[in-house]
Motif scaffolding. Structure first.
Motif, mmCIF file in Angstrom:
data_model
loop_
_atom_site.group_PDB
_atom_site.id
_atom_site.type_symbol
_atom_site.label_atom_id
_atom_site.label_comp_id
_atom_site.label_asym_id
_atom_site.label_seq_id
_atom_site.Cartn_x
_atom_site.Cartn_y
_atom_site.Cartn_z
ATOM 1 N N ALA A 165 0.822 -1.208 0.000
ATOM 2 C CA ALA A 165 0.000 0.000 0.000
ATOM 3 C C ALA A 165 0.860 1.264 0.000
ATOM 4 N N ALA A 166 2.095 1.153 0.423
ATOM 5 C CA ALA A 166 2.993 2.306 0.480
ATOM 6 C C ALA A 166 3.552 2.691 -0.896
ATOM 7 N N ASN A 167 3.327 1.856 -1.903
ATOM 8 C CA ASN A 167 3.835 2.118 -3.243
ATOM 9 C C ASN A 167 2.807 2.920 -4.036
ATOM 10 N N ALA A 193 2.432 2.971 -7.951
ATOM 11 C CA ALA A 193 1.910 1.830 -8.704
ATOM 12 C C ALA A 193 0.576 2.175 -9.364
ATOM 13 N N CYS A 194 -0.191 3.054 -8.758
ATOM 14 C CA CYS A 194 -1.513 3.418 -9.292
ATOM 15 C C CYS A 194 -1.642 4.915 -9.581
ATOM 16 N N PHE A 253 -4.419 1.542 -13.860
ATOM 17 C CA PHE A 253 -4.596 0.174 -13.394
ATOM 18 C C PHE A 253 -3.222 -0.492 -13.436
ATOM 19 N N PRO A 254 -2.748 -1.074 -12.318
ATOM 20 C CA PRO A 254 -1.399 -1.659 -12.289
ATOM 21 C C PRO A 254 -1.198 -2.747 -13.338
ATOM 22 N N ARG A 255 -0.026 -2.732 -13.936
ATOM 23 C CA ARG A 255 0.338 -3.729 -14.945
ATOM 24 C C ARG A 255 0.235 -5.139 -14.379
ATOM 25 N N GLY A 256 -0.357 -6.022 -15.174
ATOM 26 C CA GLY A 256 -0.408 -7.431 -14.814
ATOM 27 C C GLY A 256 -1.449 -7.812 -13.782
ATOM 28 N N LEU A 257 -2.146 -6.844 -13.230
ATOM 29 C CA LEU A 257 -3.154 -7.142 -12.215
ATOM 30 C C LEU A 257 -4.403 -7.686 -12.894
#
Length: 175
Positions: free
Chosen positions: A139-141, A144-145, A161-165
């Motif tokens: 959540a600290a990243n 990423a979003c 939307f994060p890659r690969g999710l």
């Protein structure tokens, strides 16, 4: 018929106060605009962003930043110690730019931004697998979003939307 000029003059006198009020209100919004102060401290950017996002100082109250700066030898499981002069300089800058509005009035558990009530509320629709995905990690990243997190912008219109999710988690990004 009475003159309107006294009313106009009174209105003109209140414009600066109104502008100030609107400026303060706008600055307190978490989801729009840039949360970084106008003058970023290069030492803060250099030291903190070497390991993680140099989080906007306004995301935590002064008490949290004080505890974080006085505990760098055990900074969330890592020794992030700095020389005394750098600690003092960064600490003073964080104190001067710490959050003072309602959202950050109470320090979150363990002084973690990701444990603050507003963070949990804003991210409540995200499932645990989102945080654990390889492209997110935690959540600290924020980056990423939030495409402009490094610039202090967390505007919901700039989400990616994060890659690969897995696409089944996409609905939380579209609310």
């Amino acid at each position: 018929m009475p003159s309107l000029s006294p009313l106009r003059n009174a209105g003109l006198r209140t414009l600066p106060a109104l502008a100030l009020l609107l400026g303060l209100t706008t600055a307190a919004l978490a989801d729009s605009g840039n949360l970084n102060p106008r003058q970023m401290l290069p030492g803060y950017q250099q030291e903190c962003a070497a390991c993680h996002l140099a989080y906007p100082a306004g995301l935590l109250p002064a008490r949290s930043w004080d505890r974080i700066m006085n505990g760098l030898d055990k900074h969330y499981g890592t020794d992030a110690s700095l020389d005394a002069a750098t600690v003092q300089q960064i600490g003073q800058w964080l104190q001067a730019n710490a959050g003072t509005y309602k959202r950050v009035s109470a320090p979150p558990p363990q002084d973690r931004i990701t444990e603050s009530a507003w963070f949990l509320r804003k991210h409540r629709k995200l499932d645990a697998p989102v945080w654990q995905h390889a492209s997110v990690k935690s959540a600290a990243n924020c980056a990423a979003c939030h495409t402009r997190a490094e610039q202090g912008s967390f505007d919901e219109r700039e989400l990616q939307f994060p890659r690969g999710l897995d696409a089944r988690y996409r609905s939380a990004f579209q609310d």
